[in-house]
Motif scaffolding. Structure first.
Motif, PDB file in Angstrom:
ATOM      1  N   CYS A 143     -13.606  20.997  40.853  1.00  0.00           N
ATOM      2  CA  CYS A 143     -12.378  20.655  41.563  1.00  0.00           C
ATOM      3  C   CYS A 143     -11.637  21.952  41.893  1.00  0.00           C
ATOM      4  N   THR A 144     -10.589  21.838  42.668  1.00  0.00           N
ATOM      5  CA  THR A 144      -9.825  23.012  43.085  1.00  0.00           C
ATOM      6  C   THR A 144      -9.285  23.782  41.883  1.00  0.00           C
ATOM      7  N   THR A 145      -8.859  23.064  40.849  1.00  0.00           N
ATOM      8  CA  THR A 145      -8.341  23.718  39.644  1.00  0.00           C
ATOM      9  C   THR A 145      -9.398  24.642  39.029  1.00  0.00           C
ATOM     10  N   HIS A 146     -10.635  24.146  38.951  1.00  0.00           N
ATOM     11  CA  HIS A 146     -11.728  24.974  38.420  1.00  0.00           C
ATOM     12  C   HIS A 146     -11.960  26.191  39.309  1.00  0.00           C
ATOM     13  N   LEU A 147     -11.935  25.973  40.624  1.00  0.00           N
ATOM     14  CA  LEU A 147     -12.196  27.069  41.556  1.00  0.00           C
ATOM     15  C   LEU A 147     -11.096  28.129  41.498  1.00  0.00           C
TER      16      LEU A 147
ATOM     17  N   TYR B 256     -13.459  16.505  43.723  1.00  0.00           N
ATOM     18  CA  TYR B 256     -14.544  17.399  43.318  1.00  0.00           C
ATOM     19  C   TYR B 256     -15.333  17.812  44.552  1.00  0.00           C
ATOM     20  N   TYR B 257     -15.757  19.058  44.560  1.00  0.00           N
ATOM     21  CA  TYR B 257     -16.532  19.620  45.662  1.00  0.00           C
ATOM     22  C   TYR B 257     -17.939  19.916  45.165  1.00  0.00           C
ATOM     23  N   SER B 258     -18.912  19.604  46.008  1.00  0.00           N
ATOM     24  CA  SER B 258     -20.304  19.897  45.656  1.00  0.00           C
ATOM     25  C   SER B 258     -21.008  20.470  46.881  1.00  0.00           C
ATOM     26  N   LEU B 259     -21.986  21.283  46.604  1.00  0.00           N
ATOM     27  CA  LEU B 259     -22.764  21.930  47.653  1.00  0.00           C
ATOM     28  C   LEU B 259     -23.781  20.945  48.219  1.00  0.00           C
ATOM     29  N   ARG B 260     -23.971  20.955  49.528  1.00  0.00           N
ATOM     30  CA  ARG B 260     -24.983  20.119  50.185  1.00  0.00           C
ATOM     31  C   ARG B 260     -26.260  20.947  50.303  1.00  0.00           C
ATOM     32  N   PRO B 261     -27.200  20.779  49.378  1.00  0.00           N
ATOM     33  CA  PRO B 261     -28.396  21.623  49.383  1.00  0.00           C
ATOM     34  C   PRO B 261     -29.201  21.513  50.670  1.00  0.00           C
TER      35      PRO B 261
END
Length: 103
Positions: free
Chosen positions: A31-35, A69-74
């Protein structure tokens, strides 16, 4: 044959902070907080960079309560890697054949 690599994706990846975000998201959804914790960037700055990555099709979002939450699109990176691999293959064949267009 590949004629061009998506310039929006290249522009999105050209920024050092966005590349750092991509590297972090390759390991886990955040999430943005983690980033903010991981990068030291301000939340508003990160949000702007995440928007660019989303618009380029590199990142997905998943709402989770108050957080996103953000995730990478492989598959996006796999497609980009395939485009570059095709360009490299064409360049290799051209070099081996010593092809030059006459003037």
């Amino acid at each position: 044959m590949v004629t061009s690599v998506d310039s929006d994706v290249l522009k999105a990846l050209a920024d050092p902070l966005r590349m750092q975000i991509i590297a972090l998201l390759s390991r886990e959804a955040l999430c943005t907080t983690h980033l903010v914790e991981e990068t030291g960037a301000k939340q508003t700055n990160l949000s702007n960079h995440l928007k660019i990555l989303r618009e380029a099709g590199l990142v997905d979002t998943e709402p989770c309560g108050r957080f996103t939450y953000y995730s990478l699109r492989p598959e996006a990176l796999t497609g980009l890697a395939a485009e570059f691999a095709a360009l490299a293959s064409a360049a290799r064949m051209t070099a081996e054949a010593n092809f030059k267009r006459s003037c």
